[in-house]
Write a protein that holds these residues in place. Structure first.
Motif, PDB file in Angstrom:
ATOM      1  N   LEU A 118       0.829  -1.204   0.000  1.00 11.43           N
ATOM      2  CA  LEU A 118       0.000   0.000   0.000  1.00 11.43           C
ATOM      3  C   LEU A 118       0.865   1.257   0.000  1.00 11.43           C
ATOM      4  O   LEU A 118       0.545   2.243  -0.674  1.00 11.43           O
ATOM      5  N   THR A 119       1.961   1.217   0.744  1.00 10.64           N
ATOM      6  CA  THR A 119       2.875   2.355   0.756  1.00 10.64           C
ATOM      7  C   THR A 119       3.473   2.582  -0.629  1.00 10.64           C
ATOM      8  O   THR A 119       3.568   3.727  -1.113  1.00 10.64           O
ATOM      9  N   LEU A 120       3.876   1.509  -1.282  1.00  6.52           N
ATOM     10  CA  LEU A 120       4.439   1.633  -2.628  1.00  6.52           C
ATOM     11  C   LEU A 120       3.405   2.190  -3.612  1.00  6.52           C
ATOM     12  O   LEU A 120       3.723   3.034  -4.460  1.00  6.52           O
ATOM     13  N   LEU A 121       2.180   1.725  -3.502  1.00  7.60           N
ATOM     14  CA  LEU A 121       1.120   2.227  -4.376  1.00  7.60           C
ATOM     15  C   LEU A 121       0.801   3.687  -4.061  1.00  7.60           C
ATOM     16  O   LEU A 121       0.498   4.485  -4.962  1.00  7.60           O
ATOM     17  N   GLN A 122       0.888   4.037  -2.792  1.00  7.37           N
ATOM     18  CA  GLN A 122       0.665   5.426  -2.395  1.00  7.37           C
ATOM     19  C   GLN A 122       1.721   6.340  -3.016  1.00  7.37           C
ATOM     20  O   GLN A 122       1.409   7.419  -3.514  1.00  7.37           O
ATOM     21  N   ARG A 123       2.971   5.901  -3.012  1.00  6.44           N
ATOM     22  CA  ARG A 123       4.047   6.711  -3.581  1.00  6.44           C
ATOM     23  C   ARG A 123       3.856   6.912  -5.086  1.00  6.44           C
ATOM     24  O   ARG A 123       4.267   7.925  -5.649  1.00  6.44           O
ATOM     25  N   GLN A 124       3.232   5.920  -5.726  1.00  8.07           N
ATOM     26  CA  GLN A 124       2.989   6.013  -7.168  1.00  8.07           C
ATOM     27  C   GLN A 124       1.674   6.718  -7.492  1.00  8.07           C
ATOM     28  O   GLN A 124       1.284   6.791  -8.643  1.00  8.07           O
ATOM     29  N   ARG A 125       0.994   7.217  -6.444  1.00  5.62           N
ATOM     30  CA  ARG A 125      -0.284   7.906  -6.604  1.00  5.62           C
ATOM     31  C   ARG A 125      -1.270   7.046  -7.395  1.00  5.62           C
ATOM     32  O   ARG A 125      -1.857   7.476  -8.403  1.00  5.62           O
ATOM     33  N   ALA A 126      -1.435   5.806  -6.957  1.00  6.84           N
ATOM     34  CA  ALA A 126      -2.318   4.860  -7.640  1.00  6.84           C
ATOM     35  C   ALA A 126      -3.730   5.424  -7.746  1.00  6.84           C
ATOM     36  O   ALA A 126      -4.246   6.039  -6.803  1.00  6.84           O
ATOM     37  N   ALA A 127      -4.345   5.199  -8.884  1.00  5.43           N
ATOM     38  CA  ALA A 127      -5.713   5.667  -9.092  1.00  5.43           C
ATOM     39  C   ALA A 127      -6.693   4.908  -8.210  1.00  5.43           C
ATOM     40  O   ALA A 127      -7.696   5.469  -7.758  1.00  5.43           O
ATOM     41  N   ALA A 128      -6.416   3.632  -7.967  1.00 11.76           N
ATOM     42  CA  ALA A 128      -7.317   2.813  -7.162  1.00 11.76           C
ATOM     43  C   ALA A 128      -6.553   1.624  -6.602  1.00 11.76           C
ATOM     44  O   ALA A 128      -5.498   1.241  -7.115  1.00 11.76           O
ATOM     45  N   VAL A 129      -7.121   1.045  -5.546  1.00 10.49           N
ATOM     46  CA  VAL A 129      -6.579  -0.170  -4.950  1.00 10.49           C
ATOM     47  C   VAL A 129      -7.744  -1.106  -4.648  1.00 10.49           C
ATOM     48  O   VAL A 129      -8.755  -0.679  -4.068  1.00 10.49           O
ATOM     49  N   VAL A 130      -7.608  -2.368  -5.063  1.00  8.20           N
ATOM     50  CA  VAL A 130      -8.597  -3.404  -4.754  1.00  8.20           C
ATOM     51  C   VAL A 130      -7.926  -4.412  -3.834  1.00  8.20           C
ATOM     52  O   VAL A 130      -6.905  -5.005  -4.193  1.00  8.20           O
ATOM     53  N   LEU A 131      -8.471  -4.601  -2.643  1.00  7.61           N
ATOM     54  CA  LEU A 131      -7.920  -5.554  -1.683  1.00  7.61           C
ATOM     55  C   LEU A 131      -8.847  -6.761  -1.619  1.00  7.61           C
ATOM     56  O   LEU A 131     -10.046  -6.611  -1.328  1.00  7.61           O
ATOM     57  N   THR A 132      -8.324  -7.947  -1.907  1.00  6.38           N
ATOM     58  CA  THR A 132      -9.154  -9.148  -2.004  1.00  6.38           C
ATOM     59  C   THR A 132      -8.927 -10.081  -0.818  1.00  6.38           C
ATOM     60  O   THR A 132      -7.853 -10.083  -0.205  1.00  6.38           O
TER      61      THR A 132
END
Length: 358
Positions: A118-132
């Motif tokens: 999640l931290t890595l995705l945050q740094r990349q300014r991810a448009a969305a995250v799906v947690l399964t």
């Protein structure tokens, strides 16, 4: 207040240039220095290009899909279905026609790795995250997850849960699509009781997972409603916990048969575990279902091809994954209140039958 690269440098006691080298990976840095910088980044929750993040929040074409184990069909089906909506043809509203790049993040079931991704995705300014999949029921981890997801949501990232219930503080979510694991577990055990089974073993998943708890609660609700296994010590004696894999099903079933040779049915935490349970039953010289019935959960593709075909609980994994993908892309409105419970369907096949007589 925005955290800057200089703040990270001060925290790690290095120069800003060293922080930049660590984050860009374009220059050799001593391992101890690299570790110190990354720890400072995590402690300060630094986002790459932080000063611009307020102006360009969540503008990347990246969507993260977090799974416990991509080799497990349970997660693979949901992730693949989500990707069809994330990486498919867009509506022409954004770059490249509106498509996004879906990245699968395999956590291995580790809470720490989940937060790291999640931290890595945050740094990349991810448009969305799906947690399964199911969540870890640990108060410290839940608090860390809530804080992390809230920061991502504030920056514009859309957060969707697929196959897991919302966090106690779930304000950051676009939606949580939760399977009715408790209801499915109850109906499966009710089916076995209706066939005459009274001594039913249960191979459970890891005890810290929400999926494990909800399925086991449904199983025990059915037993108690029928006046069976009401003593806690008896419930525990016929329950063995382990990972969601075939080996666990095999070893746990042998343990249940050792504890209670009179068991006439075994319920497994999922279909993969059920395959291990079937192998253990056969290795003991017993027949399925004539001597012992076996049932699973999820209705994974191979369950109908098992011999005999596996009685199980069907979860609409593909449909749920696709819906999560649409929610992540803003193609579908969230359910009322942001939470939807997805029904589970009992699939009765040849691996269950009335218990043996005598």
């Amino acid at each position: 207040m925005t955290v800057t690269l200089a703040d990270v440098a001060a925290r790690a006691r290095v120069s800003p240039a060293t922080v930049s080298r660590v984050l860009n990976g374009n220059y050799p840095v001593a391992a101890s220095t690299r570790e110190r910088v990354l720890r400072a980044v995590d402690d300060l929750d630094y986002v790459l290009n932080g000063p611009a993040s307020s102006l360009a929040a969540a503008t990347s074409d990246l969507v993260g899909i977090l799974v416990n184990d991509i080799a497990d069909p349970f997660f693979g089906i949901m992730a693949g279905a989500a990707q069809t909506q994330i990486g498919g043809p867009g509506d022409g509203s954004g770059r490249a026609g509106g498509e996004k790049l879906a990245v699968i993040c395999n956590t291995g079931g580790s809470p720490e790795r989940e937060l790291t991704y999640l931290t890595l995705l945050q740094r990349q300014r991810a448009a969305a995250v799906v947690l399964t999949g199911g969540a870890v029921e640990n108060p410290d981890h839940q608090a860390a997850m809530s804080a992390k997801l809230a920061k991502m949501a504030d920056a514009g990232t859309r957060i969707v849960f697929c196959g897991r219930p919302p966090l106690p503080d779930g304000d950051a979510l676009v939606a949580a699509l939760a399977f009715d694991n408790r209801g499915g577990g109850r109906r499966l055990t009710e089916h076995l009781i209706s066939l005459g089974h009274r001594r039913i073993g249960y191979v459970a998943g890891p005890p810290e997972r929400t999926t494990t708890r909800h399925r086991l609660e449904g199983h025990r609700e059915a037993l108690r409603a029928a006046g069976l296994g009401t003593e806690p010590e008896n419930e525990e004696r016929l329950t063995v916990h382990g990972p969601y894999d075939r080996r666990s099903g095999y070893e746990a079933t042998l343990e249940i048969l050792r504890r209670e040779p009179g068991v006439t049915a075994v319920v497994a935490a999922n279909d993969t575990v059920a395959l291990g349970a079937c192998a253990a039953v056969r290795d003991q010289g017993l027949r399925i279902p004539q001597d012992i019935s076996v049932a699973g959960f999820d209705d994974l593709p191979f369950s109908v091809d098992a011999v005999p075909a596996l009685t199980t609980v069907r979860l609409p994994l593909f449909e749920a994954g696709a819906r999560a993908g649409r929610l992540a892309m803003g193609k579908e409105d969230p359910p009322p209140g942001g939470i939807a419970t997805i029904a589970a369907e009992l699939m009765i096949r040849g691996s269950t039958a009335p218990p043996r007589v005598g």
